[in-house]
Design a protein around this motif. Structure first.
Motif, short mmCIF file in Angstrom:
data_model
loop_
_atom_site.label_atom_id
_atom_site.label_comp_id
_atom_site.label_asym_id
_atom_site.label_seq_id
_atom_site.Cartn_x
_atom_site.Cartn_y
_atom_site.Cartn_z
N GLY A 199 0.61 -1.32 0.00
CA GLY A 199 0.18 0.04 0.00
C GLY A 199 0.81 1.41 0.01
N ILE A 200 1.98 1.25 0.31
CA ILE A 200 3.01 2.21 0.10
C ILE A 200 3.25 2.81 -1.15
N PRO A 201 2.74 4.19 -1.42
CA PRO A 201 2.61 4.85 -2.71
C PRO A 201 4.01 4.74 -3.40
N GLU A 202 4.26 4.30 -4.77
CA GLU A 202 5.37 4.17 -5.46
C GLU A 202 5.96 5.26 -5.69
N GLU A 203 5.42 6.84 -5.63
CA GLU A 203 6.05 8.02 -6.17
C GLU A 203 6.97 8.24 -4.89
N LEU A 204 6.59 7.66 -3.63
CA LEU A 204 7.59 8.34 -2.71
C LEU A 204 9.09 7.46 -2.61
N TYR A 205 9.08 6.44 -3.40
CA TYR A 205 10.29 5.66 -3.53
C TYR A 205 10.94 6.60 -4.75
N GLU A 206 10.18 6.73 -5.94
CA GLU A 206 10.79 7.39 -7.18
C GLU A 206 11.18 8.84 -6.59
N ALA A 207 10.68 9.55 -5.61
CA ALA A 207 11.14 10.64 -5.34
C ALA A 207 12.33 10.72 -4.63
N ALA A 208 12.42 9.69 -3.70
CA ALA A 208 13.49 9.56 -2.99
C ALA A 208 14.79 9.16 -3.99
N GLU A 209 14.40 8.28 -5.02
CA GLU A 209 15.50 7.97 -5.81
C GLU A 209 16.08 8.94 -6.46
N ILE A 210 15.37 10.04 -6.95
CA ILE A 210 15.78 11.33 -7.44
C ILE A 210 16.51 12.10 -6.66
N ASP A 211 16.13 11.99 -5.54
CA ASP A 211 17.07 12.65 -4.36
C ASP A 211 18.46 11.91 -4.08
N GLY A 212 18.42 10.58 -4.72
CA GLY A 212 19.77 9.94 -4.49
C GLY A 212 19.72 9.06 -3.38
N ALA A 213 18.64 8.87 -2.81
CA ALA A 213 18.56 8.01 -1.65
C ALA A 213 18.89 6.41 -2.09
N ASN A 214 19.83 5.58 -1.03
CA ASN A 214 19.91 4.14 -1.44
C ASN A 214 18.93 3.31 -0.75
N GLY A 215 19.03 2.41 -0.70
CA GLY A 215 18.16 1.12 -0.46
C GLY A 215 17.86 1.25 1.18
N MET A 216 18.99 1.44 1.71
CA MET A 216 18.86 1.49 3.35
C MET A 216 18.07 2.98 3.61
N GLN A 217 18.41 3.97 3.04
CA GLN A 217 17.86 5.16 3.42
C GLN A 217 16.45 5.00 2.98
N LYS A 218 15.93 4.34 2.01
CA LYS A 218 14.77 4.36 1.60
C LYS A 218 13.76 3.62 2.36
N PHE A 219 14.62 2.47 3.10
CA PHE A 219 13.97 1.54 4.07
C PHE A 219 13.70 2.30 5.12
N LEU A 220 14.53 3.18 5.71
CA LEU A 220 14.41 3.67 6.97
C LEU A 220 13.55 4.98 6.94
N ASN A 221 13.69 5.77 5.68
CA ASN A 221 12.81 6.95 5.77
C ASN A 221 11.66 6.88 5.21
N ILE A 222 11.14 5.96 4.46
CA ILE A 222 9.73 5.61 3.75
C ILE A 222 9.29 4.28 4.40
N THR A 223 9.82 3.15 4.11
CA THR A 223 9.11 2.04 4.46
C THR A 223 8.78 1.85 5.96
N PHE A 224 9.79 1.82 6.86
CA PHE A 224 9.51 1.88 8.16
C PHE A 224 8.59 2.80 8.83
N PRO A 225 8.65 4.09 8.48
CA PRO A 225 7.73 5.09 9.14
C PRO A 225 6.21 4.41 8.59
N SER A 226 6.08 4.09 7.13
CA SER A 226 4.87 3.89 6.78
C SER A 226 4.37 2.48 7.40
#
Lengths: 313, 273
Positions: A199-226
């Protein structure tokens, strides 16, 4: 003029009559639709709970005379070391749920949602333990832990360790059962996490990727809080879950190790259906009910708080 | 993905797989071993020779009776649960009345109630009514404890069925019962199948009510029967594993056929145990 208003009044009266009749018909049909469920619920859930509180005030062996003894059962219970031991073991169950089952379930969900091959098969295979009956699980693991012929000791021996009598010594026995519960329930959390991760919107990850986030950062800042709401709810549900736990403990260590592996569920069972202390057993059940109710109120309250905050945002 | 990460992912996936599946594999493979084969090599996952003797012997030892009892009580309970909870969900999801919310919440709270809080009165009740030690004694508690989650799933689903369907029927003069049986119920197949499968799994595996309410072997359900097997034949490991395998097959088969329904049942209730 006056006849006109009389007619109007008459029409209005008839309308309200019809309305009332319709209302009564509606109430009747609501009643008929609900009545089977409500009756069964009253007889087999609500009445028994009230009766449990009633029995908890009695000295009663289930057959003979019922003697009213007020709160004596509770007084005895709160000074009963076996009760506190069982309560402590229930606490262990809750802690293991939160700190082992939940993270392991999260890990499983991450694996089956990753780009790994054979995800579909893994999804089924990871989930299998949760489908087995708790009795079957308990019996299977009794043999897994068997001191002489069990595979677990066999593996230990292969690596040069000595065999452990897993279910015989008290402290190790409880750890063994907790391992089995992890095996049984981690897949349950996997399913919960998988559902909320999808259910987590894909756009969040895409935006993070544009900002240059790596897998771990994406997990900690998007997945985990969601996933936080799921984690909080699961943690409170773990309290209710621990109160419902019975089967695996009963099968694997039921009565074998002199009380130190007892949980509230098995202690209540032993007092009631082995020792026939119906009053005392009811007191244990009453305490279990109160703990569960308190957890439910906390869940509902934290849920409504979260919704309020959501509305403001 | 970088190679290192990929290796890590696969190592993790395979470790988890070993943890979840090895006990399973052990159970199934042991059930195909003869007693001699088991003692010769208790740990091997791939037995040297396959035999079906364990399966035939557990059938002879009474497993068939337990199996039939389990099928009976599960099917009857699930059918009742579906109808009773569908009925209750109709007014709860489609009609405005003062007690709507309180009744719904009352049912929801039922999901959290520890079964232990009801055990003794239900035991006393079934003794007084003369149901003790019959399959019938299980029916009430099984249906009652399945209602909360079932009503929750169905009410949610029903409130998403478009109102237009209902209004068109009302214009044609259809009553509530007509609307429920001809429009609602047929449109609820997905929710019904979720409810059927979720409850099938739980009732098939239910233990504690059967433990306190059933005494005679001829009335036992599978979980109780398995426990009895263990007490009597604990030396015959392959035989017991064959019984465990057989008892697990129906539920696993259902999961493989209808994975999504099982999952949606679990996630909508989020209730463990």
């Amino acid at each position: 003029m006056s006849t006109d208003s009389n007619v109007a009044l008459e029409i209005q009266k008839q309308a309200t009559e019809a309305h009332k009749r319709q209302n009564r018909k509606k109430s009747l049909s609501i009643f008929l639709f609900l009545v089977p469920a409500v009756i069964i619920y009253l007889i087999f859930i609500l009445y028994p709970i009230i009766a449990t509180f009633n029995y908890s005030l009695l000295d009663w062996n289930g057959m003979g005379e019922q003697v009213f003894i007020g709160l004596d059962n509770f007084k005895a219970l709160f000074t009963d070391p076996a009760f506190w031991l069982a309560l402590r073991n229930n606490m262990y169950l809750v802690l293991v749920s939160i700190f082992v089952q939940v993270p392991l379930g999260l890990l499983m969900a991450l694996v089956i949602l990753s780009s790994i091959r054979g995800k579909r098969a893994l999804n089924v295979l990871y989930f299998l333990p949760y489908l087995m009956s708790a009795v079957a699980i308990g019996l299977l693991w009794v043999f897994m832990f068997d001191p002489a012929k069990g595979p677990i000791n066999n593996v230990l021996n292969m690596f040069g360790f000595e065999s452990i009598s897993w279910l015989a010594s008290n402290n190790i026995a409880i750890i063994s059962v907790l391992i089995v519960l992890v095996w049984q329930f981690a897949p349950f959390y996997m399913i919960l996490f998988k559902a909320s991760m999808v259910g987590i919107p894909e756009e969040l990850y895409e935006a993070a990727e544009i900002d240059g986030a790596n897998g771990m950062q994406k997990f900690l800042n998007i997945t985990f809080p969601s996933l936080m709401p799921t984690i909080v709810t699961s943690s409170i549900l773990a309290v209710v879950g621990s109160l419902k736990t019975f089967d695996v403990f009963y099968i694997m260590v039921g009565g074998s190790s002199g009380g130190s592996t007892e949980i509230l569920g098995t202690y209540m069972y032993r007092q009631t259906f082995v020792n026939f202390n119906m009053g005392y057993g009811s007191a244990i059940s009453a305490v279990m009910f109160v703990i569960a109710l308190a957890s439910v109120i906390i869940i509902l309250f934290s849920d409504s708080q979260r919704k309020k905050r959501g509305d403001l945002a | 993905m970088k190679l290192g990460k990929k290796i890590l992912l696969y190592v993790l996936a395979i470790s988890l797989l070993l943890f979840t599946s090895y006990p399973f594999l052990y159970m199934v493979s042991t059930s195909f071993k003869s007693m001699g084969g088991f003692f010769e090599n208790p740990f091997s996952v791939f037995p040297k020779s396959f035999t079906l003797e364990q399966f035939t012997s557990v059938f002879e030892m009474g497993l068939v009776t337990y199996f039939i009892n389990s099928v009976l009580i599960t099917v009857v309970s699930v059918v009742l649960v579906v109808f009773i909870s569908a009925l209750a969900s109709y007014p709860l999801s489609r009609m405005k009345f003062r007690l709507n919310r309180p009744i719904f919440v009352l049912f929801l709270v039922g999901m959290m109630i520890p079964i232990h809080a009801t055990l003794i009165p239900i035991f006393v009740m079934s003794n007084e009514l003369g149901f003790y030690d019959t399959l019938l004694s299980l029916l009430g508690p099984y249906v009652a404890f399945a209602l909360p989650i079932s009503i929750f799933i169905m009410t949610q689903f029903m409130s998403e069925i478009p109102v237009e369907l209902e209004e068109a029927a009302k214009l044609d003069g259809a009553g509530n019962w007509m609307i429920f049986s001809k429009i609602m119920f047929p449109n609820m197949i997905p929710a019904i199948s979720t409810v059927v499968i979720y409850n099938f799994v739980h009732i098939w595996n239910e233990f504690i009510f059967a433990l306190i309410l059933i005494k005679s072997p001829e009335n036992m359900t599978l979980p109780i029967g398995l426990q009895k097997f263990y007490g009597e034949f604990s030396v015959n490991v392959p035989g017991l594993m064959a019984a465990l395998t057989l008892a697990s097959i129906p539920v696993i088969a259902i999961f493989i056929i209808a994975q999504e329904r099982v999952v949606s049942g679990l996630t909508s209730g989020s209730v463990k145990g």
